[in-house]
Design a protein around this motif. Structure first.
Motif, PDB file in Angstrom:
ATOM      1  N   ALA A   7       0.824  -1.205   0.000  1.00  0.00           N
ATOM      2  CA  ALA A   7       0.000   0.000   0.000  1.00  0.00           C
ATOM      3  C   ALA A   7       0.857   1.253   0.000  1.00  0.00           C
ATOM      4  O   ALA A   7       1.986   1.250   0.505  1.00  0.00           O
ATOM      5  N   SER A   8       0.286   2.308  -0.575  1.00  0.00           N
ATOM      6  CA  SER A   8       0.985   3.592  -0.574  1.00  0.00           C
ATOM      7  C   SER A   8      -0.019   4.732  -0.563  1.00  0.00           C
ATOM      8  O   SER A   8      -1.164   4.576  -0.967  1.00  0.00           O
ATOM      9  N   LEU A   9       0.446   5.870  -0.074  1.00  0.00           N
ATOM     10  CA  LEU A   9      -0.288   7.126  -0.136  1.00  0.00           C
ATOM     11  C   LEU A   9       0.623   8.102  -0.863  1.00  0.00           C
ATOM     12  O   LEU A   9       1.675   8.468  -0.336  1.00  0.00           O
ATOM     13  N   GLY A  10       0.266   8.451  -2.070  1.00  0.00           N
ATOM     14  CA  GLY A  10       1.148   9.279  -2.885  1.00  0.00           C
ATOM     15  C   GLY A  10       2.447   8.536  -3.144  1.00  0.00           C
ATOM     16  O   GLY A  10       2.441   7.389  -3.570  1.00  0.00           O
ATOM     17  N   ILE A  67      -5.565   6.046  -0.823  1.00  0.00           N
ATOM     18  CA  ILE A  67      -4.676   4.901  -0.615  1.00  0.00           C
ATOM     19  C   ILE A  67      -4.683   4.013  -1.860  1.00  0.00           C
ATOM     20  O   ILE A  67      -5.722   3.745  -2.438  1.00  0.00           O
ATOM     21  N   LYS A  68      -3.503   3.609  -2.282  1.00  0.00           N
ATOM     22  CA  LYS A  68      -3.346   2.747  -3.464  1.00  0.00           C
ATOM     23  C   LYS A  68      -2.873   1.370  -3.008  1.00  0.00           C
ATOM     24  O   LYS A  68      -1.940   1.270  -2.198  1.00  0.00           O
ATOM     25  N   LEU A  69      -3.495   0.327  -3.537  1.00  0.00           N
ATOM     26  CA  LEU A  69      -3.131  -1.046  -3.195  1.00  0.00           C
ATOM     27  C   LEU A  69      -2.623  -1.768  -4.427  1.00  0.00           C
ATOM     28  O   LEU A  69      -3.193  -1.631  -5.511  1.00  0.00           O
TER      29      LEU A  69
END
Length: 74
Positions: A7-10, A67-69
Motif C-alpha cells: 500500500a501507498s499514499l502518494g 490509498i493505493k493497493l
C-alpha cells in the motif's frame, strides 16, 4: 486464501507500525456510530480500508480514499 497487497499514499510506501513489514491483507471495515446503530442506520456509517499486517497481524485503518493497493504474489 487472502491475497497480499502493498500500500501507498502518494509517493509514501505504507509499512507496519509494529514490525515495519510492507505486506498486508486488505479488508473493508465499517466505522459504526452509536446513533446509527440505535436508529438502524448503521449501513450509512463511514467505512475504512483495513490493512492487516501479513507478518504480525497488527490492524491499520485508513479512511483516506487516496490509498493505493497493489496485489503481490507471496
Amino acid at each position: 486464501m487472502a491475497k497480499a497487497v502493498r500500500a501507498s499514499l502518494g509517493e509514501k510506501t505504507i509499512t507496519c507500525q509494529v514490525c515495519d513489514g510492507d505486506l498486508f491483507r486488505e479488508r473493508g471495515v465499517k466505522l459504526n456510530s452509536t446513533g446509527g446503530e440505535l436508529l438502524g442506520l448503521a449501513w450509512a456509517d463511514e467505512s475504512a480500508t483495513g490493512l492487516i499486517c501479513w507478518h504480525c497481524g497488527f490492524v491499520h485503518l485508513f479512511v483516506n480514499r487516496e490509498i493505493k493497493l497493489q496485489r503481490v504474489k507471496v
